[in-house]
Design an enzyme around this catalytic site. Structure first.
Site, short mmCIF file in Angstrom:
data_model
loop_
_atom_site.label_atom_id
_atom_site.label_comp_id
_atom_site.label_asym_id
_atom_site.label_seq_id
_atom_site.Cartn_x
_atom_site.Cartn_y
_atom_site.Cartn_z
N SER A 51 -2.66 -6.26 -7.20
CA SER A 51 -2.66 -5.06 -6.35
C SER A 51 -3.15 -5.48 -4.97
O SER A 51 -3.80 -6.52 -4.85
CB SER A 51 -3.64 -4.02 -6.89
N ASP A 52 -2.88 -4.70 -3.94
CA ASP A 52 -3.56 -4.98 -2.68
C ASP A 52 -4.98 -4.42 -2.79
O ASP A 52 -5.31 -3.70 -3.74
CB ASP A 52 -2.79 -4.39 -1.48
N TRP A 53 -5.79 -4.74 -1.83
CA TRP A 53 -7.23 -4.44 -1.84
C TRP A 53 -7.49 -2.93 -2.13
O TRP A 53 -7.10 -2.08 -1.33
CB TRP A 53 -7.82 -4.82 -0.48
N PHE A 88 0.82 -1.21 0.00
CA PHE A 88 0.00 0.00 0.00
C PHE A 88 0.86 1.27 0.00
O PHE A 88 0.40 2.34 -0.35
CB PHE A 88 -0.88 0.04 1.26
N ALA A 121 -6.14 -0.88 -4.02
CA ALA A 121 -4.97 0.02 -4.12
C ALA A 121 -4.92 0.80 -5.43
O ALA A 121 -4.35 1.89 -5.47
CB ALA A 121 -3.68 -0.77 -3.94
#
Ligand code: BGC
Length: 706
Positions: free
Chosen positions: A262-264, A231, A266
């Protein structure tokens, strides 16, 4: 499927179908409840868009997985199966110790076994990818996510990360991958400024390369099939859109050719980072940086078609991204069997089985760290009158953060389990003790279960106050006036400040969150059926003002040891050293180092030094112990840590015997990154330090000659 067939399949896909593959949504979109592990934003997906997504997050239930897969494939033109991903971080239904706790075992074989068995428990329920391990190095106790990592040391992190990946990624009889491991969070997430979650990271390229990349690299070399972006920013650019980070360092330099996710949320968060005006710019930046999968935003699905149409993104890159994902689906055998490893029979017999619980117990036993044991207050004797109390003594909430699929009903509270084992144990309700301290009278020892709750660490749980709460301290102080012998069992997902606890308690056990077998393991350790062997992998600061802190600190121009006046690198109100250092952990056995013999003190680059360490167990109890070897480069091109772990040996030693432990020093262990960003090995003097923790060491000079 062969590569050629995969490529043919891609050639039949429309642009919308290809882009759809890159989208990841929760099971909620398919009318099934899923675990929500991040902020839900409006995605405005149409029915058509939902039927085109490539992956689903947050479902661990074979019935639901089958139902979603069936519904999806029935509507799918090319019958490309969905891939299901979940956070199985320290166990699926059977919960193992939090990773920071498990790292204290200093035992990569154990981690391999834990990942293997918990991976199987997840895979038979339909999980294809686990978002584990977290390879982020961290040394700031304020950060809530310390609980999910391997602590502060790059070398240990490297070894443990690869053990997780190897453990998860077993193959079935047909040669299909049973579960893929997603390494996270690339990169440097553990360095968030001031320990505040999701904050900026500012790090030199040299430190990143030398201390942070090796763990990710070790996971990739072990075959990890996915990497998740962090993040945070690196060099002022958010990781998900950071081309030098993803394209140059990860894809090119580390040779990583599997999907980057990607992270959640992001990708759309690039707007909040204020580097993108809108979702279109956000999608463009992330896609150009080579992020393949968009977790939980609609940026790719809504914006990539326009970007390709306008020639801002190129279809050949899209094909590559889709290939990476389909190739992974293929390695998991999903084209032949879209249910993957789902095994209904095994779901009945294996989930929460004794086989997994036994492994969870073994892991818990090795994770507990005995921090202090004055006057051998531990182990407690069966016949001693003991009172157990404290805020965590009568709760089943002991699984720790990131145990979203864990079965809390499978856990015994401390009260439940302890009082059943031994009639000399009396439980007293914490609230009642607070009202009436006299209740403590009559006990020989008090065992106090305190620390922080299972809900006070993990993602989005940074703290500025990591002291033991005042209420616990006050009551302990009062208990002390009545019962002299107090053992404090500290539950926490991070190092807490134990300085005041250290004043009142002769015994301190670091219990982390041990998972399903918490009570069984703590009972066995407290009563001496198991000899504790864990070693800290994060230093425990004396005060929050110490954060961030690591045993791997650097020489300064004004070291406190050499200076003759007050102008030195120190605090005026506290010692520099942590309360409990990295590598620290006591045993009930008395094990000593008798002698250390080096076969030579000078060696050439093509030679090795062999070190023989004779250890002896002087007590009548067998033990597990970890011998640690640290190195210091005495003169280098750039400053070097004053001590760096370069090897460790965990061994079993029976009562009253001697044992020989062998270490090897080779030139690779002396390598570092120089001023020009290149690897360098210096000839000259080095110090080798060997001991059972990072401070009590025996030092020997060696020399590397031309
Ligand atoms: C976390 C990741 C996790 C993902 C999916 C994010 O908020 O940072 O570590 O894997 O959610 O649940």
């Amino acid at each position: 499927m062969q590569t050629k067939q995969l490529k043919e399949l891609i050639s039949q896909m429309t642009i919308e179908e290809k882009i759809g593959q890159l989208a990841q949504i929760t099971g909620d979109f398919f009318d099934t409840n899923a675990k929500i592990t991040g902020p839900m934003q409006t995605m405005d997906l149409t029915e058509k868009e939902i039927t085109k997504v490539g992956s689903v997050i947050g479902i661990l239930d074979y019935k639901k997985v089958k139902q979603i897969q069936d519904m999806y494939l029935a509507k799918s033109r090319l019958k490309i199966p969905l891939i299901f991903m979940s956070d199985v971080i320290h166990g699926a239904n059977t919960i193992f110790p939090i990773p920071l706790g498990l790292s204290s075992a200093f035992n990569e074989d154990l981690i391999y076994e834990v990942a293997k068995i918990s991976g199987k428990e997840a895979a038979i329920q339909g999980c294809n990818v686990t978002f584990s391990p977290m390879a982020d190095l961290a040394f700031d106790a304020r950060w809530g996510r310390n609980m999910e990592g391997n602590g502060e040391d790059p070398y240990l992190n490297e070894r443990l990360t690869q053990a997780y990946v190897r453990g998860y990624q077993q193959k079935d009889k047909q040669g299909n991958l049973q579960l893929a491991s997603c390494l996270k969070h690339f990169a440097g997430y553990g360095l968030v400024h001031a320990g505040r979650e999701y904050n900026t990271v500012d790090i030199s390229q040299r430190f990143l390369k030398e201390y942070h990349y090796p763990a990710y690299k070790s996971g990739i070399d072990a075959g990890a099939k996915m990497v998740m972006t962090a993040f945070n920013t690196i060099n002022s650019i958010p990781a998900v859109s950071n081309e030098s980070l993803l394209k140059r360092d990860l894809r090119q330099n580390m040779n990583f050719d599997y999907p980057i996710i990607s992270d959640w949320g992001a990708i759309s968060e690039l707007i909040y980072h204020k580097v993108a005006q809108n979702k279109k710019e956000a999608a463009l930046q992330a896609f150009k940086a080579s992020c393949d999968i968009d977790m939980m935003t609609s940026c790719y699905q809504k914006e990539l078609p326009k970007l390709i149409d306008e020639g801002l993104c190129n279809e050949a890159d899209l094909d590559k991204a889709v290939y990476r994902l389909l190739n992974l689906k293929n390695e998991l055998g999903l084209f032949e069997n879209p249910y993957g490893q789902i095994d209904e029979e095994a779901c009945k017999n294996f989930i929460l089985s004794m086989e997994i619980k036994n492994k969870a117990k073994e892991a818990a036993d090795e994770s507990v760290v005995l921090l202090k044991n004055e006057e051998s207050i531990l182990p407690v004797k069966n016949e001693e009158k003991v009172i157990i109390c404290g805020p965590l003594s009568n709760t089943k909430e002991l699984m720790g953060p990131w145990s979203i699929y864990g079965d809390v009903s499978a856990i015994s509270s401390i009260k439940e389990y302890f009082t059943k084992q031994n009639k000399n144990i009396k439980y007293i309700d914490y609230e009642q003790v607070l009202q009436n301290i006299e209740l403590i009278k009559g006990a020989k020892k008090v065992i106090f279960f305190g620390g922080e709750t299972s809900f006070e660490s993990g993602e989005a749980h940074s703290k500025t106050n990591i002291n033991i709460e005042q209420k616990q301290l006050t009551v302990l102080k009062q208990i002390k006036t009545i019962v002299k012998d107090i053992v404090f069992v500290n539950f926490s997902g991070r190092p807490l400040i134990l300085s005041e606890i250290n004043i009142y308690c002769q015994g301190i056990l670091q219990a982390w969150f041990l998972g399903t077998m918490t009570a069984q393991s703590l009972y066995d350790i407290i009563y001496g059926n198991i000899n504790p062997s864990g070693k800290l992998t994060m230093s425990f600061p004396r005060t929050v003002g110490h954060c961030p802190i690591s045993y791997r600190d650097y020489p300064t121009g004004r070291p406190k040891e050499y200076a003759i006046d007050e102008y030195t690198s120190k605090y005026i109100d506290c010692l520099n050293e942590p309360l409990f250092p990295f590598g620290h952990g006591l045993s009930y056995a008395n094990i000593q180092i008798n002698k250390i013999v080096y076969d030579k003190e000078e060696f050439k680059k093509n030679e090795k030094i062999i070190i023989q360490v004779e250890v002896e167990n002087l007590s009548k109890i067998s033990a597990k112990q970890t011998l640690q070897l640290y190195i210091n480069d005495l003169v280098a091109d750039v400053i070097r840590p004053r001590k760096e772990l370069k090897s460790f040996k965990k061994f079993k030693i029976n009562k009253l015997i001697k044992k020989e432990i062998i270490f090897e020093i080779n030139k690779e262990m002396l390598k570092y990154i120089n001023q020009n960003g290149e690897e360098q090995i210096d000839t000259g003097d080095f110090e080798i330090m060997i001991g059972f923790d990072s401070t009590n060491v025996q030092t020997q000079k060696i020399k590397l000659i031309k």
